[in-house]
Motif scaffolding. Structure first.
Motif, mmCIF file in Angstrom:
data_model
loop_
_atom_site.group_PDB
_atom_site.id
_atom_site.type_symbol
_atom_site.label_atom_id
_atom_site.label_comp_id
_atom_site.label_asym_id
_atom_site.label_seq_id
_atom_site.Cartn_x
_atom_site.Cartn_y
_atom_site.Cartn_z
ATOM 1 N N ILE A 2 0.859 -1.190 0.000
ATOM 2 C CA ILE A 2 0.000 0.000 0.000
ATOM 3 C C ILE A 2 0.890 1.233 0.000
ATOM 4 O O ILE A 2 1.909 1.278 0.699
ATOM 5 C CB ILE A 2 -0.954 0.006 1.211
ATOM 6 C CG1 ILE A 2 -2.265 -0.688 0.856
ATOM 7 C CG2 ILE A 2 -1.261 1.420 1.678
ATOM 8 C CD1 ILE A 2 -3.343 -0.584 1.905
ATOM 9 N N LEU A 4 -5.042 3.763 8.811
ATOM 10 C CA LEU A 4 -4.160 2.995 7.935
ATOM 11 C C LEU A 4 -3.867 1.626 8.532
ATOM 12 O O LEU A 4 -3.858 0.615 7.818
ATOM 13 C CB LEU A 4 -2.853 3.758 7.704
ATOM 14 C CG LEU A 4 -1.727 2.936 7.051
ATOM 15 C CD1 LEU A 4 -2.074 2.615 5.612
ATOM 16 C CD2 LEU A 4 -0.398 3.670 7.136
ATOM 17 N N LEU A 59 -4.407 -2.064 6.829
ATOM 18 C CA LEU A 59 -3.399 -3.115 6.673
ATOM 19 C C LEU A 59 -3.916 -4.447 7.197
ATOM 20 O O LEU A 59 -3.638 -5.502 6.617
ATOM 21 C CB LEU A 59 -2.120 -2.724 7.414
ATOM 22 C CG LEU A 59 -1.405 -1.444 6.968
ATOM 23 C CD1 LEU A 59 -0.140 -1.230 7.794
ATOM 24 C CD2 LEU A 59 -1.063 -1.488 5.488
ATOM 25 N N ALA A 108 3.942 -1.008 3.594
ATOM 26 C CA ALA A 108 3.334 0.305 3.342
ATOM 27 C C ALA A 108 4.431 1.305 3.023
ATOM 28 O O ALA A 108 5.375 1.464 3.807
ATOM 29 C CB ALA A 108 2.521 0.767 4.544
ATOM 30 N N ALA A 139 -5.324 5.970 -0.997
ATOM 31 C CA ALA A 139 -4.366 4.872 -0.891
ATOM 32 C C ALA A 139 -4.247 4.157 -2.234
ATOM 33 O O ALA A 139 -5.222 4.010 -2.976
ATOM 34 C CB ALA A 139 -4.790 3.891 0.198
ATOM 35 N N ARG A 166 -2.836 0.554 -3.986
ATOM 36 C CA ARG A 166 -2.482 -0.824 -3.655
ATOM 37 C C ARG A 166 -2.018 -1.559 -4.903
ATOM 38 O O ARG A 166 -2.587 -1.390 -5.988
ATOM 39 C CB ARG A 166 -3.670 -1.556 -3.034
ATOM 40 C CG ARG A 166 -3.327 -2.977 -2.602
ATOM 41 C CD ARG A 166 -4.456 -3.645 -1.855
ATOM 42 N NE ARG A 166 -4.113 -5.022 -1.499
ATOM 43 C CZ ARG A 166 -4.918 -5.848 -0.862
ATOM 44 N NH1 ARG A 166 -6.117 -5.433 -0.484
ATOM 45 N NH2 ARG A 166 -4.537 -7.082 -0.587
#
Length: 485
Positions: free
Chosen positions: A4, A18, A22, A30, A197, A199
């Motif tokens: 991420i 966050l 996760l 991350a 975010a 991914r």
């Protein structure tokens, strides 16, 4: 490896949310820009000189080594044999300082193998979906073109959104061989930051699915019954030399299934944050829904009305998170009054103790390596075949006695090899190993290549160390699968 990428905008609640992301998405790494706070002494974090570019290894892959953390704007670490780099280039930097930043970054990344770079460059370029290209965008594109890194952004979804303004300033690059199957995408969940975010996936899963090797969970060996196992082997044609190594592994796996129940695979799910509850989950869903409606509004009047709805939902989410953390803190205080050595004591001790620092003494590290990988004298194999047979085939066949000697060295209390089959299965085979395993190993010796299903998953210590751990491999010494002997 799931990754991420996010700019937290130095927001405490964004960093708290966050962590829950996760956990829910089972993310391993991350790449963060502008984190709110980096825990002191936490070995799963690594930050740059300014603390505005960070890498968090929050999954099953730890940080193997840190390549660079002493520069401004980027930090580089190795995770799961992949070089990960997190970026944050503030918009206040002058053009000269930004060029110096790129030059330093390119020198640190030059010559690396598998590389992933992600972060907020505050640069615009039509290559990653901006309406125009500025000087920063041109410099970034040229820098990563020289490094032969591929752009992952699709240019269709904005990554920065504030007060109706959108842009694409969060950019991701990676090596050519990692780009296949990356599945790069922008997540629409509300992050409580003004950035969305990102991914994507890099690397591959070890061990194909649907076969005996690479299986997770394994079998409950305490239920092993040798007579049932031998009967299952005979039904699977184990006494007859199989056509391939994969067939041999499948026959052994089927016999194990007929003899022993499967173990439940260990759960890799991480615990959510202590303050997370169902009310926060519902408010976060409502907040994400309100934001999507605002972004998809067709008229300015409707957009302004939906903006007020979104702001109200976001404020309610923030209030509930703070209230939940406050309630948990008060519960912890009340528990401390009842039980001095309870959860409150453990929380305080963990905060004071922290994680032990990594070993950096060269002498101690050398001692560890020598113990794990001791030096040994080369041994000469005693040939049991006749010289005439060796001259006619050019290959020394593996004998049945050698295979049985290897089976006798196996210990039942050790973990299985890469194929997942337990050691008790090898011991239960007995003399039947001659017709099957001997044929596979001799065939591998003849063509000079190791079958893929018998390759080693990791680099192994010396032969003596393998024997001590009870897992001597019949053909391990040849190296990885597909390699010539």
């Amino acid at each position: 490896m799931e990754v991420i990428q996010l700019n937290l905008n130095h927001c405490e609640l964004a960093q708290q949310v966050l962590w829950q992301t996760l956990v829910e998405a089972n993310v391993d790494v991350a790449l963060l820009s502008e984190p709110y706070q980096v825990p002191v002494g936490d070995q799963s974090w690594v930050v740059d000189k300014t603390g505005k570019a960070a890498i968090l290894a929050g999954g099953k892959y730890p940080i193997q080594s840190v390549i660079c953390r002493d520069h401004e704007g980027f930090v580089i670490a190795v995770i799961n044999s992949i070089v990960c780099c997190s970026i944050y280039a503030p918009p206040s930097w002058s053009p000269a300082k930004f060029e110096e930043f790129l030059n330093t970054l390119s020198m640190e990344l030059a010559g690396r193998g598998a590389v992933v770079v992600g972060g907020d460059f505050n640069a615009w370029s039509v290559e990653w979906g901006s309406n125009s290209t500025n000087q920063r965008g041109t410099s970034v594109a040229e820098c990563f073109a020289m490094l032969d890194l591929q752009l992952l952004n699709d240019g269709e979804t904005s990554t920065f959104r504030r007060n109706g303004r959108t842009s694409i300033v969060d950019v991701t690059f990676c090596s050519q061989r990692l780009a296949t199957g990356a599945d790069w995408r922008v997540l629409e969940d509300d992050t409580l930051s003004d950035h969305q975010a990102i991914r994507f996936s890099v690397g591959h899963t070890r061990g194909p699915s649907g076969s005996g090797y690479g299986v997770t969970g394994g079998w409950r060996t305490q239920c092993f019954h040798s007579d049932t196992f031998l009967a299952a082997l005979s039904l699977g044609g184990f006494g007859i030399a199989p056509t391939s190594a994969a067939k041999l592994v499948d026959v052994l796996s089927d016999a194990c299934d007929a003899t022993m129940p499967r173990r439940r695979p260990s759960s890799s799910k991480r615990r959510p944050k202590y303050w997370w509850n169902q009310a926060i989950k519902e408010l976060r869903t409502a907040c994400t829904t309100a934001r999507r409606k605002q972004l998809r509004a067709r008229s300015d009047v409707c957009r302004e009305e939906l903006k007020l709805v979104y702001q109200a939902a976001r404020s309610a989410l923030k209030r509930e998170i703070k209230a939940s953390k406050r309630r948990c803190f008060l519960d912890l205080c009340r528990e401390a009054e009842r039980n001095v050595w309870g959860n409150a004591y453990r929380v305080v001790v963990n905060k004071l103790k922290g994680q032990p620092p990594p070993e950096r003494c060269p002498t101690r590290l050398r001692a560890f390596i020598e113990e794990l990988f001791p030096q040994h004298d080369l041994t000469t194999r005693v040939l049991s075949s006749s010289p005439a047979e060796e001259l006619s085939t050019g290959v020394v066949p593996v004998t049945n006695e050698e295979l049985l000697d290897a089976v006798r060295l196996l210990r039942l209390d050790k973990a299985p090899g890469p194929d997942g089959n337990p050691e008790c299965g090898a011991e239960g085979c007995g003399a039947g190993v001659s017709g099957s395993v001997q044929g596979v190993v001799s065939a591998a010796s003849g063509n000079g290549r190791v079958p893929c299903c018998m390759e080693e998953a990791e680099a192994s210590p010396s032969a003596e160390a393998r024997e001590r751990c009870g897992r001597p491999s019949l053909i391990q010494t040849s190296g990885a699968a597909g390699h010539n002997w």
